[in-house]
Design an enzyme around this catalytic site. Structure first.
Site, PDB file in Angstrom:
ATOM      1  N   MET A   4     -48.897 -34.426 -25.856  1.00 44.88           N
ATOM      2  CA  MET A   4     -48.750 -33.300 -26.798  1.00 44.88           C
ATOM      3  C   MET A   4     -48.274 -32.296 -25.998  1.00 44.88           C
ATOM      4  O   MET A   4     -49.008 -31.201 -26.297  1.00 44.88           O
ATOM      5  CB  MET A   4     -49.439 -33.309 -27.553  1.00 44.88           C
ATOM      6  CG  MET A   4     -49.526 -34.070 -28.522  1.00 44.88           C
ATOM      7  SD  MET A   4     -50.931 -34.396 -30.189  1.00 44.88           S
ATOM      8  CE  MET A   4     -52.276 -35.053 -29.199  1.00 44.88           C
ATOM      9  N   LYS A  25     -45.294 -38.741 -38.600  1.00 44.59           N
ATOM     10  CA  LYS A  25     -45.728 -37.201 -38.115  1.00 44.59           C
ATOM     11  C   LYS A  25     -44.337 -36.692 -37.084  1.00 44.59           C
ATOM     12  O   LYS A  25     -43.848 -37.441 -35.693  1.00 44.59           O
ATOM     13  CB  LYS A  25     -46.800 -37.575 -37.796  1.00 44.59           C
ATOM     14  CG  LYS A  25     -47.754 -37.787 -38.411  1.00 44.59           C
ATOM     15  CD  LYS A  25     -49.372 -37.447 -37.412  1.00 44.59           C
ATOM     16  CE  LYS A  25     -50.214 -37.815 -38.262  1.00 44.59           C
ATOM     17  NZ  LYS A  25     -51.920 -38.337 -38.349  1.00 44.59           N
ATOM     18  N   ASP A  50     -46.820 -44.918 -38.420  1.00 45.82           N
ATOM     19  CA  ASP A  50     -46.584 -43.728 -37.890  1.00 45.82           C
ATOM     20  C   ASP A  50     -45.350 -43.911 -37.536  1.00 45.82           C
ATOM     21  O   ASP A  50     -44.691 -44.824 -37.274  1.00 45.82           O
ATOM     22  CB  ASP A  50     -47.286 -43.764 -36.493  1.00 45.82           C
ATOM     23  CG  ASP A  50     -48.677 -43.019 -37.045  1.00 45.82           C
ATOM     24  OD1 ASP A  50     -49.067 -42.118 -37.951  1.00 45.82           O
ATOM     25  OD2 ASP A  50     -49.398 -43.154 -35.902  1.00 45.82           O
TER      26      ASP A  50
HETATM   27  N1  SAH Z   1     -52.674 -43.337 -29.605  1.00 42.60           N
HETATM   28  C1  SAH Z   1     -51.552 -42.605 -29.134  1.00 42.60           C
HETATM   29  C2  SAH Z   1     -51.136 -41.313 -28.399  1.00 42.60           C
HETATM   30  C3  SAH Z   1     -51.276 -40.229 -29.590  1.00 42.60           C
HETATM   31  S1  SAH Z   1     -51.021 -38.137 -29.470  1.00 42.60           S
HETATM   32  C4  SAH Z   1     -51.578 -43.189 -27.420  1.00 42.60           C
HETATM   33  O1  SAH Z   1     -52.374 -43.683 -26.921  1.00 42.60           O
HETATM   34  O2  SAH Z   1     -50.187 -43.733 -26.655  1.00 42.60           O
HETATM   35  C5  SAH Z   1     -48.951 -38.873 -29.474  1.00 42.60           C
HETATM   36  C6  SAH Z   1     -48.141 -38.068 -27.733  1.00 42.60           C
HETATM   37  O3  SAH Z   1     -48.360 -39.055 -26.770  1.00 42.60           O
HETATM   38  C7  SAH Z   1     -47.249 -37.535 -27.521  1.00 42.60           C
HETATM   39  O4  SAH Z   1     -47.016 -36.624 -27.869  1.00 42.60           O
HETATM   40  C8  SAH Z   1     -47.123 -37.318 -25.974  1.00 42.60           C
HETATM   41  O5  SAH Z   1     -47.851 -37.792 -24.675  1.00 42.60           O
HETATM   42  C9  SAH Z   1     -47.522 -39.233 -26.245  1.00 42.60           C
HETATM   43  N2  SAH Z   1     -46.741 -40.109 -26.281  1.00 42.60           N
HETATM   44  C10 SAH Z   1     -46.605 -41.810 -27.457  1.00 42.60           C
HETATM   45  N3  SAH Z   1     -45.901 -42.628 -27.026  1.00 42.60           N
HETATM   46  C11 SAH Z   1     -45.074 -42.268 -26.214  1.00 42.60           C
HETATM   47  C12 SAH Z   1     -43.392 -42.105 -25.678  1.00 42.60           C
HETATM   48  N4  SAH Z   1     -43.312 -44.300 -26.254  1.00 42.60           N
HETATM   49  N5  SAH Z   1     -42.804 -41.502 -25.435  1.00 42.60           N
HETATM   50  C13 SAH Z   1     -43.523 -40.603 -24.499  1.00 42.60           C
HETATM   51  N6  SAH Z   1     -44.752 -39.837 -24.381  1.00 42.60           N
HETATM   52  C14 SAH Z   1     -45.388 -40.327 -25.617  1.00 42.60           C
END
Ligand code: SAH
Length: 259
Positions: A172, A65, A38
Protein backbone atom coordinates in the site's frame (compact mmCIF):
# COMPACT_ATOMS: atom_id res chain seq x y z
CA UNK A 1 -33.41 -32.91 10.96
CA UNK A 2 -31.10 -30.38 12.60
CA UNK A 3 -28.95 -28.26 10.33
CA UNK A 4 -25.21 -28.85 10.39
CA UNK A 5 -23.45 -26.05 12.23
CA UNK A 6 -21.94 -23.55 9.83
CA UNK A 7 -18.32 -22.59 9.91
CA UNK A 8 -15.96 -20.02 8.51
CA UNK A 9 -12.61 -20.68 6.85
CA UNK A 10 -10.37 -17.70 6.26
CA UNK A 11 -8.41 -18.59 3.12
CA UNK A 12 -5.38 -16.74 1.81
CA UNK A 13 -5.84 -16.50 -1.96
CA UNK A 14 -2.23 -15.62 -2.71
CA UNK A 15 -1.28 -12.77 -5.02
CA UNK A 16 -3.82 -13.41 -7.78
CA UNK A 17 -2.62 -16.40 -9.81
CA UNK A 18 -4.79 -19.48 -9.14
CA UNK A 19 -1.65 -21.62 -9.30
CA UNK A 20 -0.49 -19.87 -6.14
CA UNK A 21 -3.54 -20.85 -4.10
CA UNK A 22 -2.80 -23.65 -1.63
CA UNK A 23 -4.31 -27.11 -2.08
CA UNK A 24 -6.05 -26.74 1.27
CA UNK A 25 -7.44 -23.39 0.15
CA UNK A 26 -8.79 -24.92 -3.06
CA UNK A 27 -10.45 -27.75 -1.12
CA UNK A 28 -12.12 -25.21 1.17
CA UNK A 29 -13.44 -23.33 -1.89
CA UNK A 30 -14.73 -26.55 -3.43
CA UNK A 31 -16.70 -27.47 -0.32
CA UNK A 32 -18.01 -23.96 0.43
CA UNK A 33 -21.64 -22.84 0.24
CA UNK A 34 -20.70 -19.16 0.17
CA UNK A 35 -17.46 -17.36 -0.71
CA UNK A 36 -17.02 -13.86 0.70
CA UNK A 37 -14.31 -12.42 -1.55
CA UNK A 38 -11.98 -9.44 -1.54
CA UNK A 39 -11.27 -7.72 -4.81
CA UNK A 40 -7.48 -7.81 -4.65
CA UNK A 41 -6.05 -11.26 -5.32
CA UNK A 42 -9.19 -13.11 -4.38
CA UNK A 43 -11.28 -12.07 -7.38
CA UNK A 44 -8.45 -12.85 -9.77
CA UNK A 45 -8.09 -16.31 -8.30
CA UNK A 46 -11.81 -17.08 -8.66
CA UNK A 47 -11.81 -15.84 -12.26
CA UNK A 48 -8.63 -17.80 -12.97
CA UNK A 49 -10.06 -21.01 -11.51
CA UNK A 50 -13.18 -20.59 -13.65
CA UNK A 51 -11.01 -20.07 -16.74
CA UNK A 52 -9.22 -23.33 -15.91
CA UNK A 53 -12.57 -25.13 -15.81
CA UNK A 54 -12.81 -25.43 -12.02
CA UNK A 55 -16.51 -25.20 -11.23
CA UNK A 56 -17.33 -23.94 -7.75
CA UNK A 57 -20.85 -24.49 -6.47
CA UNK A 58 -20.65 -21.66 -3.95
CA UNK A 59 -22.41 -18.35 -4.21
CA UNK A 60 -19.81 -15.52 -4.36
CA UNK A 61 -20.36 -12.32 -2.38
CA UNK A 62 -17.98 -9.53 -3.33
CA UNK A 63 -16.97 -7.26 -0.46
CA UNK A 64 -13.97 -5.94 -2.37
CA UNK A 65 -12.07 -2.88 -1.39
CA UNK A 66 -10.61 -0.45 -3.85
CA UNK A 67 -7.61 1.50 -2.54
CA UNK A 68 -9.01 4.23 -0.30
CA UNK A 69 -12.56 2.91 -0.61
CA UNK A 70 -13.97 0.42 1.82
CA UNK A 71 -16.76 -1.13 -0.19
CA UNK A 72 -18.12 -2.94 2.85
CA UNK A 73 -16.98 -1.78 6.30
CA UNK A 74 -14.97 -4.28 8.33
CA UNK A 75 -17.68 -4.55 11.01
CA UNK A 76 -20.22 -5.41 8.35
CA UNK A 77 -17.92 -8.10 6.91
CA UNK A 78 -17.47 -9.60 10.37
CA UNK A 79 -21.22 -9.57 10.94
CA UNK A 80 -21.86 -11.11 7.53
CA UNK A 81 -19.50 -14.02 8.23
CA UNK A 82 -21.20 -14.71 11.56
CA UNK A 83 -24.67 -14.39 10.05
CA UNK A 84 -23.92 -16.80 7.19
CA UNK A 85 -22.32 -19.36 9.51
CA UNK A 86 -25.32 -19.20 11.85
CA UNK A 87 -27.52 -20.03 8.89
CA UNK A 88 -25.57 -23.28 8.76
CA UNK A 89 -23.46 -22.31 5.74
CA UNK A 90 -19.90 -23.36 5.09
CA UNK A 91 -18.36 -19.97 4.50
CA UNK A 92 -14.99 -19.24 2.90
CA UNK A 93 -13.66 -15.77 3.51
CA UNK A 94 -11.23 -15.43 0.59
CA UNK A 95 -8.60 -12.78 1.23
CA UNK A 96 -5.74 -11.53 -0.93
CA UNK A 97 -2.26 -12.82 -0.16
CA UNK A 98 -2.05 -14.08 3.42
CA UNK A 99 -4.90 -13.24 5.82
CA UNK A 100 -2.45 -12.29 8.56
CA UNK A 101 -0.26 -9.86 6.55
CA UNK A 102 -2.00 -6.47 6.68
CA UNK A 103 -5.21 -8.37 6.06
CA UNK A 104 -7.23 -7.89 9.27
CA UNK A 105 -7.48 -11.68 9.42
CA UNK A 106 -7.33 -11.92 13.17
CA UNK A 107 -10.16 -9.38 13.54
CA UNK A 108 -12.40 -11.60 11.44
CA UNK A 109 -11.28 -14.71 13.30
CA UNK A 110 -11.94 -13.05 16.66
CA UNK A 111 -15.40 -11.86 15.59
CA UNK A 112 -16.34 -15.43 14.63
CA UNK A 113 -14.95 -16.88 17.86
CA UNK A 114 -16.75 -14.30 19.99
CA UNK A 115 -19.98 -15.26 18.28
CA UNK A 116 -19.30 -18.93 18.97
CA UNK A 117 -18.76 -19.72 15.28
CA UNK A 118 -16.23 -22.39 14.36
CA UNK A 119 -13.41 -20.76 12.39
CA UNK A 120 -10.02 -21.72 10.98
CA UNK A 121 -7.32 -20.08 8.89
CA UNK A 122 -5.64 -21.39 5.74
CA UNK A 123 -2.50 -19.31 5.12
CA UNK A 124 -1.77 -17.86 1.70
CA UNK A 125 1.28 -16.76 -0.22
CA UNK A 126 1.82 -13.13 0.63
CA UNK A 127 2.35 -10.55 -2.10
CA UNK A 128 5.18 -9.13 0.01
CA UNK A 129 7.39 -12.03 -1.09
CA UNK A 130 5.74 -13.41 -4.22
CA UNK A 131 5.26 -10.17 -6.14
CA UNK A 132 8.95 -9.14 -5.93
CA UNK A 133 9.72 -12.68 -7.17
CA UNK A 134 7.89 -11.83 -10.42
CA UNK A 135 10.68 -9.33 -11.07
CA UNK A 136 13.32 -11.90 -10.13
CA UNK A 137 13.95 -10.30 -6.75
CA UNK A 138 14.48 -12.46 -3.65
CA UNK A 139 13.77 -10.64 -0.38
CA UNK A 140 16.96 -12.13 1.09
CA UNK A 141 20.08 -13.33 -0.69
CA UNK A 142 23.33 -14.55 0.80
CA UNK A 143 25.86 -11.75 0.75
CA UNK A 144 23.29 -9.10 -0.21
CA UNK A 145 20.44 -9.12 2.28
CA UNK A 146 20.14 -10.90 5.60
CA UNK A 147 16.76 -9.54 6.70
CA UNK A 148 13.59 -8.02 5.39
CA UNK A 149 10.86 -5.87 6.84
CA UNK A 150 7.34 -5.58 5.49
CA UNK A 151 5.65 -2.25 6.20
CA UNK A 152 2.80 -0.25 4.76
CA UNK A 153 3.14 3.17 3.21
CA UNK A 154 1.26 4.48 6.21
CA UNK A 155 3.74 3.17 8.78
CA UNK A 156 6.43 5.23 10.43
CA UNK A 157 9.26 4.23 8.15
CA UNK A 158 11.47 6.88 9.68
CA UNK A 159 12.11 4.49 12.55
CA UNK A 160 13.26 1.70 10.24
CA UNK A 161 16.93 1.08 10.80
CA UNK A 162 19.29 -0.91 8.68
CA UNK A 163 21.16 -0.45 5.45
CA UNK A 164 20.81 -1.81 1.95
CA UNK A 165 21.35 -5.34 3.23
CA UNK A 166 18.08 -5.01 5.13
CA UNK A 167 15.36 -5.21 2.48
CA UNK A 168 12.24 -3.08 2.93
CA UNK A 169 9.00 -4.21 1.31
CA UNK A 170 6.28 -1.57 1.15
CA UNK A 171 2.66 -2.63 0.74
CA UNK A 172 0.00 0.00 0.00
CA UNK A 173 2.97 2.25 -0.67
CA UNK A 174 2.16 4.11 -3.88
CA UNK A 175 0.28 7.09 -2.45
CA UNK A 176 3.11 7.86 -0.04
CA UNK A 177 5.99 6.75 -2.29
CA UNK A 178 7.75 10.13 -2.64
CA UNK A 179 7.75 10.66 1.10
CA UNK A 180 8.86 7.10 1.88
CA UNK A 181 11.70 7.22 -0.65
CA UNK A 182 12.95 10.52 0.70
CA UNK A 183 12.78 9.33 4.28
CA UNK A 184 14.62 6.07 3.51
CA UNK A 185 17.27 7.86 1.43
CA UNK A 186 18.23 9.95 4.45
CA UNK A 187 19.13 6.84 6.45
CA UNK A 188 21.99 4.41 5.91
CA UNK A 189 20.54 3.15 2.63
CA UNK A 190 21.41 6.35 0.82
CA UNK A 191 19.90 8.02 -2.24
CA UNK A 192 21.36 5.55 -4.76
CA UNK A 193 19.88 2.48 -3.03
CA UNK A 194 18.02 0.39 -5.66
CA UNK A 195 14.20 0.29 -5.63
CA UNK A 196 11.70 -1.70 -7.68
CA UNK A 197 7.96 -1.27 -8.06
CA UNK A 198 5.93 -4.22 -9.30
CA UNK A 199 2.38 -3.23 -10.24
CA UNK A 200 -0.58 -5.58 -10.52
CA UNK A 201 1.40 -8.79 -10.01
CA UNK A 202 -0.11 -11.67 -12.05
CA UNK A 203 -2.72 -9.26 -13.44
CA UNK A 204 -3.18 -7.67 -16.87
CA UNK A 205 -1.40 -4.50 -15.72
CA UNK A 206 1.72 -6.27 -14.45
CA UNK A 207 4.71 -3.96 -14.90
CA UNK A 208 8.13 -3.50 -13.28
CA UNK A 209 9.85 -0.17 -12.71
CA UNK A 210 13.40 -0.07 -11.33
CA UNK A 211 15.25 2.99 -10.06
CA UNK A 212 16.87 4.32 -6.92
CA UNK A 213 15.54 6.06 -3.82
CA UNK A 214 16.52 9.34 -5.50
CA UNK A 215 14.74 8.65 -8.80
CA UNK A 216 11.84 6.31 -8.11
CA UNK A 217 9.13 8.86 -7.23
CA UNK A 218 9.78 10.78 -10.45
CA UNK A 219 9.85 7.57 -12.52
CA UNK A 220 6.61 6.42 -10.93
CA UNK A 221 4.93 9.72 -11.72
CA UNK A 222 6.17 9.64 -15.34
CA UNK A 223 4.94 6.11 -15.87
CA UNK A 224 1.67 6.64 -14.04
CA UNK A 225 2.35 3.83 -11.56
CA UNK A 226 -0.81 2.69 -9.79
CA UNK A 227 -1.97 0.52 -6.93
CA UNK A 228 -1.90 -2.35 -6.28
CA UNK A 229 1.85 -2.46 -6.29
CA UNK A 230 4.67 -3.75 -4.15
CA UNK A 231 7.69 -1.51 -3.62
CA UNK A 232 10.95 -3.21 -2.67
CA UNK A 233 14.04 -1.36 -1.48
CA UNK A 234 17.56 -2.71 -1.06
CA UNK A 235 20.54 -4.21 -2.84
CA UNK A 236 18.54 -7.34 -3.75
CA UNK A 237 16.78 -5.22 -6.41
CA UNK A 238 20.04 -5.18 -8.35
CA UNK A 239 19.59 -8.93 -8.97
CA UNK A 240 16.52 -8.29 -11.12
CA UNK A 241 16.82 -8.77 -14.86
CA UNK A 242 14.78 -5.56 -15.06
CA UNK A 243 17.53 -3.59 -13.31
CA UNK A 244 19.43 -1.29 -15.66
CA UNK A 245 23.15 -2.08 -15.72
CA UNK A 246 24.02 0.97 -13.58
CA UNK A 247 21.95 -0.56 -10.79
CA UNK A 248 22.94 -4.17 -11.46
CA UNK A 249 26.58 -3.18 -10.90
CA UNK A 250 25.70 -2.27 -7.32
CA UNK A 251 25.78 -5.95 -6.39
CA UNK A 252 29.15 -7.51 -7.19
CA UNK A 253 28.95 -9.22 -3.81
CA UNK A 254 26.12 -11.56 -4.78
CA UNK A 255 27.02 -15.07 -3.68
CA UNK A 256 25.44 -18.25 -5.03
CA UNK A 257 22.71 -19.52 -2.71
CA UNK A 258 23.90 -23.11 -2.72
CA UNK A 259 27.59 -22.38 -2.21
N1 SAH B 1 -2.71 -9.68 2.81
C1 SAH B 1 -2.11 -9.20 1.59
C2 SAH B 1 -1.74 -7.74 1.66
C3 SAH B 1 -2.93 -6.82 1.84
S1 SAH B 1 -2.46 -5.13 1.74
C4 SAH B 1 -0.90 -10.06 1.25
O1 SAH B 1 -0.44 -10.85 2.09
O2 SAH B 1 -0.40 -9.98 0.11
C5 SAH B 1 -2.74 -4.79 0.04
C6 SAH B 1 -1.45 -4.47 -0.65
O3 SAH B 1 -0.79 -5.67 -1.03
C7 SAH B 1 -1.58 -3.69 -1.94
O4 SAH B 1 -1.73 -2.30 -1.73
C8 SAH B 1 -0.26 -4.00 -2.60
O5 SAH B 1 0.78 -3.27 -2.02
C9 SAH B 1 -0.07 -5.45 -2.22
N2 SAH B 1 -0.55 -6.41 -3.23
C10 SAH B 1 -1.38 -7.42 -3.03
N3 SAH B 1 -1.55 -8.15 -4.15
C11 SAH B 1 -0.79 -7.57 -5.10
C12 SAH B 1 -0.53 -7.85 -6.47
N4 SAH B 1 -1.09 -8.88 -7.08
N5 SAH B 1 0.32 -7.03 -7.14
C13 SAH B 1 0.89 -5.99 -6.55
N6 SAH B 1 0.67 -5.68 -5.24
C14 SAH B 1 -0.15 -6.45 -4.52
Amino acid sequence: MTALPGRVTLVGAGPGDPGLLTVRGLRALESADVIVADRLGARGVLDGLAAEGVVLAAEVLDVGKLPGHHAVPQDAINALLVHLAREGKRVVRLKGGDPYVFGRGLEELAACREAGVQVEVVPGITSAISVPAIAGIPVTHRGLATAFTVVTGHDQIRELGGGRDHTVVLLMGIGTLAHAAMTLSRGDRGADCPVAIIEDGHGPGQRVTVGTLATIAHQAALRGVRSPAVVIVGDVVSLSPYAPSAIAEVSPRAAPCDA
